[in-house]
Motif scaffolding. Sequence first.
Motif, mmCIF file in Angstrom:
data_model
loop_
_atom_site.group_PDB
_atom_site.id
_atom_site.type_symbol
_atom_site.label_atom_id
_atom_site.label_comp_id
_atom_site.label_asym_id
_atom_site.label_seq_id
_atom_site.Cartn_x
_atom_site.Cartn_y
_atom_site.Cartn_z
ATOM 1 N N TYR A 102 -119.920 16.665 58.924
ATOM 2 C CA TYR A 102 -120.226 16.552 57.499
ATOM 3 C C TYR A 102 -120.616 17.919 57.006
ATOM 4 C CZ TYR A 102 -122.189 15.434 53.024
ATOM 5 O OH TYR A 102 -122.436 15.411 51.681
ATOM 6 N N CYS A 103 -119.886 18.408 56.038
ATOM 7 C CA CYS A 103 -120.130 19.757 55.532
ATOM 8 C C CYS A 103 -120.908 19.708 54.237
ATOM 9 C CB CYS A 103 -118.798 20.472 55.328
ATOM 10 S SG CYS A 103 -117.945 20.757 56.872
ATOM 11 N N GLY A 104 -122.089 20.304 54.257
ATOM 12 C CA GLY A 104 -122.898 20.440 53.058
ATOM 13 C C GLY A 104 -123.557 21.790 53.092
ATOM 14 N N GLY A 105 -124.099 22.204 52.005
ATOM 15 C CA GLY A 105 -124.730 23.512 51.976
ATOM 16 C C GLY A 105 -123.704 24.626 51.932
ATOM 17 N N SER A 106 -124.132 25.784 52.332
ATOM 18 C CA SER A 106 -123.265 26.961 52.264
ATOM 19 C C SER A 106 -122.205 26.916 53.352
ATOM 20 C CB SER A 106 -124.104 28.226 52.418
ATOM 21 O OG SER A 106 -125.050 28.327 51.364
ATOM 22 N N TRP A 107 -120.956 27.066 52.979
ATOM 23 C CA TRP A 107 -119.863 26.945 53.940
ATOM 24 C C TRP A 107 -119.810 28.117 54.901
ATOM 25 C CZ3 TRP A 107 -116.093 30.665 54.429
ATOM 26 C CH2 TRP A 107 -115.965 31.586 53.372
ATOM 27 N N ASP A 108 -120.406 29.238 54.523
ATOM 28 C CA ASP A 108 -120.220 30.450 55.306
ATOM 29 C C ASP A 108 -121.396 30.776 56.223
ATOM 30 O OD1 ASP A 108 -120.961 32.887 52.669
ATOM 31 O OD2 ASP A 108 -121.879 30.964 53.194
ATOM 32 N N LEU A 109 -122.251 29.813 56.482
ATOM 33 C CA LEU A 109 -123.361 30.033 57.405
ATOM 34 C C LEU A 109 -123.020 29.470 58.771
ATOM 35 C CD1 LEU A 109 -126.471 29.222 55.185
ATOM 36 C CD2 LEU A 109 -125.472 31.447 55.734
ATOM 37 N N PRO A 110 -122.936 30.317 59.795
ATOM 38 C CA PRO A 110 -122.560 29.838 61.127
ATOM 39 C C PRO A 110 -123.449 28.722 61.649
ATOM 40 C CG PRO A 110 -122.508 32.235 61.051
ATOM 41 C CD PRO A 110 -123.137 31.780 59.759
ATOM 42 N N GLU A 111 -124.719 28.744 61.285
ATOM 43 C CA GLU A 111 -125.655 27.743 61.818
ATOM 44 C C GLU A 111 -125.361 26.337 61.304
ATOM 45 O OE1 GLU A 111 -126.464 30.558 60.227
ATOM 46 O OE2 GLU A 111 -128.112 30.269 58.807
ATOM 47 N N ASN A 112 -124.488 26.223 60.310
ATOM 48 C CA ASN A 112 -124.145 24.912 59.766
ATOM 49 C C ASN A 112 -123.042 24.204 60.544
ATOM 50 O OD1 ASN A 112 -126.037 25.176 57.760
ATOM 51 N ND2 ASN A 112 -124.576 25.756 56.162
ATOM 52 N N TYR A 113 -122.532 24.832 61.609
ATOM 53 C CA TYR A 113 -121.396 24.269 62.327
ATOM 54 C C TYR A 113 -121.736 24.016 63.782
ATOM 55 C CZ TYR A 113 -119.167 25.457 58.067
ATOM 56 O OH TYR A 113 -118.863 25.522 56.731
ATOM 57 N N LEU A 114 -121.362 22.838 64.234
ATOM 58 C CA LEU A 114 -121.668 22.412 65.592
ATOM 59 C C LEU A 114 -120.553 22.771 66.573
ATOM 60 C CD1 LEU A 114 -123.487 20.836 67.552
ATOM 61 C CD2 LEU A 114 -122.284 18.754 66.835
ATOM 62 N N TYR A 115 -119.317 22.661 66.132
ATOM 63 C CA TYR A 115 -118.173 22.827 67.037
ATOM 64 C C TYR A 115 -117.526 24.190 66.814
ATOM 65 C CZ TYR A 115 -118.772 17.770 66.628
ATOM 66 O OH TYR A 115 -119.298 16.501 66.582
ATOM 67 N N TRP A 116 -117.235 24.872 67.931
ATOM 68 C CA TRP A 116 -116.669 26.217 67.866
ATOM 69 C C TRP A 116 -115.540 26.377 68.869
ATOM 70 C CZ3 TRP A 116 -118.131 30.161 64.558
ATOM 71 C CH2 TRP A 116 -119.259 29.923 63.772
ATOM 72 N N GLY A 117 -114.542 27.173 68.490
ATOM 73 C CA GLY A 117 -113.519 27.559 69.438
ATOM 74 C C GLY A 117 -113.929 28.810 70.189
ATOM 75 N N GLN A 118 -113.047 29.258 71.073
ATOM 76 C CA GLN A 118 -113.363 30.410 71.932
ATOM 77 C C GLN A 118 -113.025 31.739 71.267
ATOM 78 O OE1 GLN A 118 -110.568 28.748 72.100
ATOM 79 N NE2 GLN A 118 -109.017 30.375 72.233
ATOM 80 N N GLY A 119 -112.252 31.691 70.190
ATOM 81 C CA GLY A 119 -111.929 32.905 69.454
ATOM 82 C C GLY A 119 -110.578 33.491 69.805
ATOM 83 N N THR A 120 -110.020 34.239 68.862
ATOM 84 C CA THR A 120 -108.771 34.967 69.078
ATOM 85 C C THR A 120 -108.924 36.342 68.414
ATOM 86 O OG1 THR A 120 -106.352 34.870 68.864
ATOM 87 C CG2 THR A 120 -107.617 34.005 67.013
#
Length: 125
Positions: A102-120
Amino acid sequence: HVQLVESGGGSVQAGGSLRLSCAASGYTFSSGNCIVWFRQAPGKEREGVASVRGGSGSSDYADSVKGRFTISQDSAKNSVYLQMNSLRPEDTAMYYCAAEDYCGGSWDLPENYLYWGQGTQVTVS
């Protein structure tokens, strides 16, 4: 178990283009959730690049990439893409996709996201 896998990074000359992909498993696009692209350059904080909402498909962009980058989603493939045009050396960074149920608040704050990929890695010279 949610898994995000990024691909499509590489090295490109300034002015060139790349298309990043984020394939999501264990995660279904729906109203209220979102997937976001972040990037992090060496010695710098992680910054939000672009987001897309699962239900509406609405998007947000960092000012630094507006007009050059386009985020899109393919619900059938459970994937999100980041088309990057007119690349600049300052776009060089590790690019990550992130998601939340569920996305609320500022979209660009990393702390608002639980799931992450490994990066490219994206390198622009």
